[in-house]
Design a protein around this motif. Structure first.
Motif, PDB file in Angstrom:
ATOM      1  N   LEU A 100     -10.709  -0.023 -16.727  1.00 39.05           N
ATOM      2  CA  LEU A 100     -11.576   1.146 -16.928  1.00 39.05           C
ATOM      3  C   LEU A 100     -11.007   2.348 -16.176  1.00 39.05           C
ATOM      4  O   LEU A 100     -10.964   2.341 -14.941  1.00 39.05           O
ATOM      5  CB  LEU A 100     -12.990   0.829 -16.411  1.00 39.05           C
ATOM      6  CG  LEU A 100     -14.075   1.858 -16.701  1.00 39.05           C
ATOM      7  CD1 LEU A 100     -14.296   2.056 -18.194  1.00 39.05           C
ATOM      8  CD2 LEU A 100     -15.384   1.449 -16.030  1.00 39.05           C
ATOM      9  N   PRO A 101     -10.548   3.386 -16.888  1.00 46.77           N
ATOM     10  CA  PRO A 101     -10.100   4.604 -16.201  1.00 46.77           C
ATOM     11  C   PRO A 101     -11.263   5.276 -15.466  1.00 46.77           C
ATOM     12  O   PRO A 101     -12.421   5.207 -15.908  1.00 46.77           O
ATOM     13  CB  PRO A 101      -9.574   5.490 -17.346  1.00 46.77           C
ATOM     14  CG  PRO A 101      -9.170   4.506 -18.409  1.00 46.77           C
ATOM     15  CD  PRO A 101     -10.232   3.436 -18.322  1.00 46.77           C
ATOM     16  N   LEU A 102     -10.959   5.901 -14.341  1.00 49.04           N
ATOM     17  CA  LEU A 102     -11.987   6.496 -13.478  1.00 49.04           C
ATOM     18  C   LEU A 102     -11.636   7.944 -13.145  1.00 49.04           C
ATOM     19  O   LEU A 102     -10.474   8.326 -13.180  1.00 49.04           O
ATOM     20  CB  LEU A 102     -12.062   5.717 -12.148  1.00 49.04           C
ATOM     21  CG  LEU A 102     -12.397   4.236 -12.239  1.00 49.04           C
ATOM     22  CD1 LEU A 102     -12.170   3.568 -10.884  1.00 49.04           C
ATOM     23  CD2 LEU A 102     -13.841   4.044 -12.701  1.00 49.04           C
ATOM     24  N   ILE A 103     -12.655   8.700 -12.761  1.00 38.44           N
ATOM     25  CA  ILE A 103     -12.440  10.098 -12.347  1.00 38.44           C
ATOM     26  C   ILE A 103     -12.040  10.075 -10.864  1.00 38.44           C
ATOM     27  O   ILE A 103     -12.738  10.576  -9.987  1.00 38.44           O
ATOM     28  CB  ILE A 103     -13.716  10.937 -12.588  1.00 38.44           C
ATOM     29  CG1 ILE A 103     -14.249  10.702 -14.014  1.00 38.44           C
ATOM     30  CG2 ILE A 103     -13.412  12.431 -12.402  1.00 38.44           C
ATOM     31  CD1 ILE A 103     -15.646  11.250 -14.235  1.00 38.44           C
ATOM     32  N   ILE A 234     -13.309  -6.977  -8.580  1.00 40.48           N
ATOM     33  CA  ILE A 234     -12.856  -5.753  -9.229  1.00 40.48           C
ATOM     34  C   ILE A 234     -11.936  -5.072  -8.221  1.00 40.48           C
ATOM     35  O   ILE A 234     -12.142  -5.191  -7.006  1.00 40.48           O
ATOM     36  CB  ILE A 234     -14.064  -4.867  -9.605  1.00 40.48           C
ATOM     37  CG1 ILE A 234     -13.663  -3.705 -10.518  1.00 40.48           C
ATOM     38  CG2 ILE A 234     -14.799  -4.343  -8.376  1.00 40.48           C
ATOM     39  CD1 ILE A 234     -14.861  -3.038 -11.214  1.00 40.48           C
ATOM     40  N   GLU A 235     -10.899  -4.409  -8.724  1.00 38.24           N
ATOM     41  CA  GLU A 235      -9.966  -3.728  -7.819  1.00 38.24           C
ATOM     42  C   GLU A 235      -9.829  -2.286  -8.272  1.00 38.24           C
ATOM     43  O   GLU A 235      -9.642  -2.024  -9.463  1.00 38.24           O
ATOM     44  CB  GLU A 235      -8.619  -4.445  -7.822  1.00 38.24           C
ATOM     45  CG  GLU A 235      -7.661  -3.933  -6.760  1.00 38.24           C
ATOM     46  CD  GLU A 235      -6.477  -4.887  -6.579  1.00 38.24           C
ATOM     47  OE1 GLU A 235      -6.434  -5.613  -5.575  1.00 38.24           O
ATOM     48  OE2 GLU A 235      -5.594  -4.906  -7.467  1.00 38.24           O
ATOM     49  N   GLY A 251      -8.004   7.657 -11.651  1.00 36.55           N
ATOM     50  CA  GLY A 251      -7.737   6.339 -11.088  1.00 36.55           C
ATOM     51  C   GLY A 251      -8.183   5.313 -12.110  1.00 36.55           C
ATOM     52  O   GLY A 251      -8.482   5.678 -13.262  1.00 36.55           O
ATOM     53  N   PHE A 252      -8.228   4.045 -11.719  1.00 36.94           N
ATOM     54  CA  PHE A 252      -8.710   3.042 -12.670  1.00 36.94           C
ATOM     55  C   PHE A 252      -9.204   1.803 -11.934  1.00 36.94           C
ATOM     56  O   PHE A 252      -8.808   1.557 -10.793  1.00 36.94           O
ATOM     57  CB  PHE A 252      -7.632   2.670 -13.699  1.00 36.94           C
ATOM     58  CG  PHE A 252      -6.342   2.139 -13.119  1.00 36.94           C
ATOM     59  CD1 PHE A 252      -6.137   0.782 -12.915  1.00 36.94           C
ATOM     60  CD2 PHE A 252      -5.312   3.014 -12.792  1.00 36.94           C
ATOM     61  CE1 PHE A 252      -4.946   0.302 -12.397  1.00 36.94           C
ATOM     62  CE2 PHE A 252      -4.103   2.543 -12.263  1.00 36.94           C
ATOM     63  CZ  PHE A 252      -3.921   1.184 -12.074  1.00 36.94           C
ATOM     64  N   ALA A 253     -10.086   1.070 -12.624  1.00 36.72           N
ATOM     65  CA  ALA A 253     -10.560  -0.213 -12.099  1.00 36.72           C
ATOM     66  C   ALA A 253     -10.006  -1.314 -12.983  1.00 36.72           C
ATOM     67  O   ALA A 253      -9.888  -1.137 -14.210  1.00 36.72           O
ATOM     68  CB  ALA A 253     -12.078  -0.261 -12.107  1.00 36.72           C
ATOM     69  N   PRO A 258     -17.033  -8.815 -17.451  1.00 37.72           N
ATOM     70  CA  PRO A 258     -18.445  -8.488 -17.177  1.00 37.72           C
ATOM     71  C   PRO A 258     -18.606  -7.437 -16.071  1.00 37.72           C
ATOM     72  O   PRO A 258     -19.497  -6.587 -16.139  1.00 37.72           O
ATOM     73  CB  PRO A 258     -19.045  -9.835 -16.728  1.00 37.72           C
ATOM     74  CG  PRO A 258     -18.114 -10.875 -17.265  1.00 37.72           C
ATOM     75  CD  PRO A 258     -16.757 -10.254 -17.267  1.00 37.72           C
ATOM     76  N   LEU A 259     -17.717  -7.477 -15.064  1.00 37.97           N
ATOM     77  CA  LEU A 259     -17.802  -6.497 -13.975  1.00 37.97           C
ATOM     78  C   LEU A 259     -17.393  -5.114 -14.470  1.00 37.97           C
ATOM     79  O   LEU A 259     -18.031  -4.103 -14.150  1.00 37.97           O
ATOM     80  CB  LEU A 259     -16.895  -6.919 -12.812  1.00 37.97           C
ATOM     81  CG  LEU A 259     -17.294  -8.215 -12.107  1.00 37.97           C
ATOM     82  CD1 LEU A 259     -16.220  -8.647 -11.116  1.00 37.97           C
ATOM     83  CD2 LEU A 259     -18.599  -8.025 -11.378  1.00 37.97           C
ATOM     84  N   ILE A 260     -16.326  -5.081 -15.266  1.00 38.02           N
ATOM     85  CA  ILE A 260     -15.862  -3.795 -15.812  1.00 38.02           C
ATOM     86  C   ILE A 260     -16.941  -3.227 -16.746  1.00 38.02           C
ATOM     87  O   ILE A 260     -17.227  -2.022 -16.720  1.00 38.02           O
ATOM     88  CB  ILE A 260     -14.513  -4.005 -16.566  1.00 38.02           C
ATOM     89  CG1 ILE A 260     -13.398  -4.344 -15.563  1.00 38.02           C
ATOM     90  CG2 ILE A 260     -14.161  -2.808 -17.431  1.00 38.02           C
ATOM     91  CD1 ILE A 260     -12.962  -3.208 -14.668  1.00 38.02           C
TER      92      ILE A 260
END
Ligand SMILES: Cc1ncc(COP(=O)(O)O)c(C=O)c1O
Length: 389
Positions: A100-103, A234-235, A251-253, A258-260
């Protein structure tokens, strides 16, 4: 007469902002025109590599990218993240469900507790730590249990010291390796221990890997290299330090589907994704990691070595960090960290960060960030050397 505004209890629960005093002094010193050397901020001083800037310039012209981005990130970026993780860590990730890409990683870290914790449950956070683990946990109505990072264990927590009754209420454990502020690192056997613990106690592990690419001799591992880790963890990864992109917010996870998905659900109700042109520039960065990041690492190593050699020459005992661009300096003569930072600023015009700001167990340390050029670091050491402490 209107009622005076009273902020929400969750904000009142946050620990005091201990960097305020040093911030105030720094601003006053700068306003007075003093030649301040700022080793206080964890923000790369060098610009983003030009290949990434050119990529943004190109993609910003695309009108399709001027509309709302996709919540789950563009498929092209997710594919690049998967390829990067395969090449760097040897892990296979499904770009559709495990990325999952993140801000920026901070955004994901701040939102993740909302996906995991219920009021009254416990979040385990290291001490010292990046303050967002605690604040984001407190915002959910959970309690925070502090895990001191033990200098004698290489700044790892003593996992066996956590009482069983804490585990019965605990749902989430934050870790951060390579560690800010201590520079501590871990290896895969430690991550295996953590995954076993998570399984035994039905915990979710959130590992903050923001500094994973700023290592010196041994590449930092990923928690997801442990078999089955993604079921319980999750990382969080960041492009900020890896590519000098702190201002870009990307950034990204990575982790179990299920966690994502749970984090994605919080985000879908909170933000509207990352500007797509930035996602494509981030793709360029990750695709060129093998050429763009080694010079960044080499620069921090050169600075670290020059700073450490200087500090040792003036008689300070400072251990060598194996990763991050921070040096975690034991306060000489048992100085409290805030007092030492104040003296360094008042008498040497050198800004450092007091350990106490990262946690109550860290008052015996100050943090120096290697985010100025080597000659300025050497000058900082010379000024510190003239102080009679
Ligand atoms: C330990 C740690 N995690 C996360 C972050 C946030 O990084 P990002 O720029 O990806 O939000 C920082 C930033 O300084 C950090 O020190």
């Amino acid at each position: 007469m209107p009622m005076p505004f009273v902020k929400a209890e969750r904000l009142q629960k946050l620990p005091p902002y201990l960097f305020a005093e040093i911030d105030k002094k720094k601003k006053a010193a700068l306003a007075a025109g003093r030649d301040v050397i700022n080793l206080g901020v964890g923000d790369p001083d060098r610009p983003t590599p030009s290949a990434i800037i050119r990529s943004l310039q190109h993609h910003v012209e695309n009108p399709a990218f001027h509309q709302y981005a996709l919540d789950q990130g563009s498929p092209e970026l997710r594919q690049s993240i998967a390829s990067f993780c395969k090449a760097r860590y040897g892990i296979d990730l499904d770009p559709n469900s495990e990325i999952l890409p993140l801000i920026g990683s901070k955004e994901g870290i701040a939102h993740f507790p909302l996906a995991v914790l219920n009021p009254g449950e416990i979040s385990l956070a290291p001490d010292p730590c990046y303050p967002v683990y605690r604040s984001s946990s407190l915002f959910t109505g959970a309690d925070v249990y502090t895990m001191p990072l033990e200098p004698s264990l290489g700044f790892r927590p003593d996992l066996e010291a956590i009482p069983n009754d804490v585990f019965t209420r605990a749902r989430l454990m934050f870790l951060n390796y390579p560690n800010n502020p201590t520079g501590g690192t871990v290896d895969l056997p430690f991550f295996q221990e953590v995954v076993d613990l998570a399984r035994a106690h039905n915990l979710v592990i959130a590992q903050d890997a923001a500094y994973n690419e700023i290592y010196f001799d041994r590449p930092a591992p990923s928690l997801l290299q442990i078999e089955g880790a993604r079921d319980v963890s999750i990382e969080f990864h960041s492009l900020s330090k890896t590519f000098n992109m702190t201002g870009w917010r990307v950034g990204f996870a990575i982790g179990g589907a299920p966690l994502i998905a749970a984090l994605g659900q919080v985000k879908a109700n909170t933000d509207s994704g990352i500007f797509t042109a930035i996602q494509f520039a981030a793709k360029t960065a990750l695709d060129q990691y093998a050429t763009l990041t080694p010079p960044i690492r080499a620069l921090y190593k050169e600075r670290r070595d020059a700073f450490l050699a200087g500090m040792r020459r003036i008689g300070w005992e400072v251990p060598t960090p194996e990763a991050t661009f921070y040096v975690w300096i034991p306060c000489p003569k048992n100085y409290p960290s805030t007092e030492l930072c104040s003296r360094l600023l008042d008498e040497a015009d050198v800004v450092t960060t007091p350990g106490l700001g990262f946690g109550r167990t860290a008052d015996g340390y100050i943090r120096a960030a290697m985010t100025v050029e080597t000659p300025r670091l050497i000058e900082a050491v010379e000024r510190i050397g003239k102080l009679a402490l």
